[in-house]
Design a protein around this motif. Structure first.
Motif, PDB file in Angstrom:
ATOM      1  N   ASP A 195       0.817  -1.214   0.000  1.00 36.38           N
ATOM      2  CA  ASP A 195       0.000   0.000   0.000  1.00 36.38           C
ATOM      3  C   ASP A 195       0.854   1.270   0.000  1.00 36.38           C
ATOM      4  O   ASP A 195       0.337   2.353   0.193  1.00 36.38           O
ATOM      5  CB  ASP A 195      -0.992   0.006   1.168  1.00 36.38           C
ATOM      6  N   SER A 196       2.153   1.143  -0.229  1.00 33.06           N
ATOM      7  CA  SER A 196       3.027   2.311  -0.329  1.00 33.06           C
ATOM      8  C   SER A 196       3.109   2.757  -1.783  1.00 33.06           C
ATOM      9  O   SER A 196       2.971   1.955  -2.702  1.00 33.06           O
ATOM     10  CB  SER A 196       4.441   1.983   0.152  1.00 33.06           C
ATOM     11  N   ALA A 197       3.369   4.043  -1.992  1.00 32.66           N
ATOM     12  CA  ALA A 197       3.657   4.555  -3.324  1.00 32.66           C
ATOM     13  C   ALA A 197       5.104   4.200  -3.628  1.00 32.66           C
ATOM     14  O   ALA A 197       5.992   4.519  -2.844  1.00 32.66           O
ATOM     15  CB  ALA A 197       3.444   6.058  -3.370  1.00 32.66           C
ATOM     16  N   VAL A 198       5.342   3.502  -4.742  1.00 34.52           N
ATOM     17  CA  VAL A 198       6.688   3.073  -5.090  1.00 34.52           C
ATOM     18  C   VAL A 198       7.053   3.540  -6.495  1.00 34.52           C
ATOM     19  O   VAL A 198       6.180   3.799  -7.326  1.00 34.52           O
ATOM     20  CB  VAL A 198       6.849   1.529  -5.002  1.00 34.52           C
ATOM     21  N   GLU A 199       8.339   3.646  -6.744  1.00 39.02           N
ATOM     22  CA  GLU A 199       8.886   3.925  -8.065  1.00 39.02           C
ATOM     23  C   GLU A 199       9.980   2.908  -8.324  1.00 39.02           C
ATOM     24  O   GLU A 199      10.809   2.664  -7.445  1.00 39.02           O
ATOM     25  CB  GLU A 199       9.498   5.321  -8.137  1.00 39.02           C
ATOM     26  N   VAL A 200       9.973   2.324  -9.509  1.00 38.80           N
ATOM     27  CA  VAL A 200      11.040   1.406  -9.908  1.00 38.80           C
ATOM     28  C   VAL A 200      11.519   1.803 -11.291  1.00 38.80           C
ATOM     29  O   VAL A 200      10.779   2.394 -12.072  1.00 38.80           O
ATOM     30  CB  VAL A 200      10.586  -0.075  -9.900  1.00 38.80           C
ATOM     31  N   ILE A 201      12.763   1.469 -11.573  1.00 46.41           N
ATOM     32  CA  ILE A 201      13.320   1.725 -12.892  1.00 46.41           C
ATOM     33  C   ILE A 201      13.262   0.417 -13.659  1.00 46.41           C
ATOM     34  O   ILE A 201      13.770  -0.607 -13.203  1.00 46.41           O
ATOM     35  CB  ILE A 201      14.752   2.266 -12.785  1.00 46.41           C
ATOM     36  N   THR A 202      12.600   0.455 -14.814  1.00 46.42           N
ATOM     37  CA  THR A 202      12.427  -0.749 -15.622  1.00 46.42           C
ATOM     38  C   THR A 202      13.731  -1.079 -16.350  1.00 46.42           C
ATOM     39  O   THR A 202      14.626  -0.234 -16.442  1.00 46.42           O
ATOM     40  CB  THR A 202      11.295  -0.548 -16.650  1.00 46.42           C
ATOM     41  N   PRO A 203      13.831  -2.283 -16.884  1.00 48.31           N
ATOM     42  CA  PRO A 203      15.056  -2.651 -17.604  1.00 48.31           C
ATOM     43  C   PRO A 203      15.388  -1.720 -18.778  1.00 48.31           C
ATOM     44  O   PRO A 203      16.552  -1.551 -19.117  1.00 48.31           O
ATOM     45  CB  PRO A 203      14.764  -4.075 -18.097  1.00 48.31           C
ATOM     46  N   ASP A 204      14.375  -1.083 -19.381  1.00 48.40           N
ATOM     47  CA  ASP A 204      14.667  -0.167 -20.498  1.00 48.40           C
ATOM     48  C   ASP A 204      15.008   1.246 -20.024  1.00 48.40           C
ATOM     49  O   ASP A 204      15.204   2.141 -20.832  1.00 48.40           O
ATOM     50  CB  ASP A 204      13.503  -0.138 -21.491  1.00 48.40           C
ATOM     51  N   GLY A 205      15.066   1.470 -18.694  1.00 49.94           N
ATOM     52  CA  GLY A 205      15.459   2.759 -18.149  1.00 49.94           C
ATOM     53  C   GLY A 205      14.312   3.684 -17.793  1.00 49.94           C
ATOM     54  O   GLY A 205      14.534   4.778 -17.285  1.00 49.94           O
ATOM     55  N   SER A 206      13.067   3.268 -18.039  1.00 47.31           N
ATOM     56  CA  SER A 206      11.910   4.088 -17.677  1.00 47.31           C
ATOM     57  C   SER A 206      11.655   4.004 -16.182  1.00 47.31           C
ATOM     58  O   SER A 206      11.951   2.986 -15.550  1.00 47.31           O
ATOM     59  CB  SER A 206      10.655   3.598 -18.403  1.00 47.31           C
ATOM     60  N   THR A 207      11.091   5.064 -15.623  1.00 51.05           N
ATOM     61  CA  THR A 207      10.691   5.049 -14.220  1.00 51.05           C
ATOM     62  C   THR A 207       9.183   4.873 -14.167  1.00 51.05           C
ATOM     63  O   THR A 207       8.444   5.586 -14.831  1.00 51.05           O
ATOM     64  CB  THR A 207      11.092   6.359 -13.515  1.00 51.05           C
ATOM     65  N   VAL A 208       8.745   3.906 -13.383  1.00 50.95           N
ATOM     66  CA  VAL A 208       7.326   3.606 -13.244  1.00 50.95           C
ATOM     67  C   VAL A 208       6.935   3.800 -11.790  1.00 50.95           C
ATOM     68  O   VAL A 208       7.600   3.291 -10.888  1.00 50.95           O
ATOM     69  CB  VAL A 208       7.020   2.151 -13.675  1.00 50.95           C
ATOM     70  N   GLY A 209       5.863   4.555 -11.554  1.00 54.98           N
ATOM     71  CA  GLY A 209       5.362   4.772 -10.203  1.00 54.98           C
ATOM     72  C   GLY A 209       3.973   4.196 -10.059  1.00 54.98           C
ATOM     73  O   GLY A 209       3.159   4.289 -10.977  1.00 54.98           O
ATOM     74  N   PHE A 210       3.701   3.598  -8.928  1.00 58.17           N
ATOM     75  CA  PHE A 210       2.391   3.001  -8.673  1.00 58.17           C
ATOM     76  C   PHE A 210       2.261   2.713  -7.192  1.00 58.17           C
ATOM     77  O   PHE A 210       3.216   2.835  -6.435  1.00 58.17           O
ATOM     78  CB  PHE A 210       2.196   1.709  -9.488  1.00 58.17           C
ATOM     79  N   ARG A 211       1.063   2.315  -6.763  1.00 61.04           N
ATOM     80  CA  ARG A 211       0.832   1.897  -5.379  1.00 61.04           C
ATOM     81  C   ARG A 211       0.927   0.384  -5.355  1.00 61.04           C
ATOM     82  O   ARG A 211       0.289  -0.307  -6.124  1.00 61.04           O
ATOM     83  CB  ARG A 211      -0.534   2.367  -4.883  1.00 61.04           C
ATOM     84  N   LEU A 212       1.740  -0.135  -4.447  1.00 61.36           N
ATOM     85  CA  LEU A 212       2.025  -1.569  -4.382  1.00 61.36           C
ATOM     86  C   LEU A 212       0.873  -2.324  -3.716  1.00 61.36           C
ATOM     87  O   LEU A 212       0.539  -2.078  -2.560  1.00 61.36           O
ATOM     88  CB  LEU A 212       3.324  -1.799  -3.601  1.00 61.36           C
ATOM     89  N   ALA A 213       0.263  -3.247  -4.453  1.00 58.42           N
ATOM     90  CA  ALA A 213      -0.833  -4.062  -3.922  1.00 58.42           C
ATOM     91  C   ALA A 213      -0.302  -5.346  -3.289  1.00 58.42           C
ATOM     92  O   ALA A 213      -0.738  -5.742  -2.219  1.00 58.42           O
ATOM     93  CB  ALA A 213      -1.817  -4.418  -5.021  1.00 58.42           C
ATOM     94  N   ARG A 214       0.641  -5.995  -3.978  1.00 58.87           N
ATOM     95  CA  ARG A 214       1.239  -7.223  -3.470  1.00 58.87           C
ATOM     96  C   ARG A 214       2.506  -7.500  -4.259  1.00 58.87           C
ATOM     97  O   ARG A 214       2.769  -6.845  -5.259  1.00 58.87           O
ATOM     98  CB  ARG A 214       0.284  -8.404  -3.544  1.00 58.87           C
TER      99      ARG A 214
END
Length: 122
Positions: A23-42
């Motif tokens: 339930d935290s807001a997270v950001e990860v960097i994808t293998p292609d270098g993009s940054t993706v932000g979302f709320r973690l469900a599981r």
């Protein structure tokens, strides 16, 4: 007028992923270098070709992202909320008196839904 302050992002390696991040807001960097932000469900931890792999699932849309070992995840820690409802929204409101449905004036059965045709006039 003051601007609201944004909560500080915390950077951690994916290996430290824990249930407290749900339930935290997270950001990860994808293998292609993009940054993706979302709320973690599981999340799920698995292996592919002998290498550790984390599957992170979003709460908003039914999608996931795969993150390999050594990835850095940024997340906004949830504020500490005391009690069992921490991180799961507001606590439910419980009525002090029981709630009951109104009593139907006549018992219902399948025939009670049938409307009789109008009586013929002579």
């Amino acid at each position: 007028m003051t601007q609201p302050t944004m909560p500080a992002m915390d950077e951690r390696p994916i290996e430290e992923l824990a249930p407290e991040w749900i339930d935290s807001a997270v950001e990860v960097i994808t293998p292609d270098g993009s940054t993706v932000g979302f709320r973690l469900a599981r999340y799920e931890k698995t292996t592919r070709d002998g290498e550790p792999l984390w599957l992170l699932f979003s709460t908003e849309q039914p999608w996931r992202i795969e993150v390999g070992a050594g990835a850095v995840v940024r997340f906004t820690p949830r504020p500490a909320v005391p009690g069992p409802a921490a991180g799961f929204g507001p606590a439910p409101v419980v009525s002090p008196t029981p709630v009951t449905a109104p009593v139907a004036p006549t018992p219902l059965n399948p025939q009670s839904w049938v409307i009789a045709p109008p009586a013929e006039r002579r």
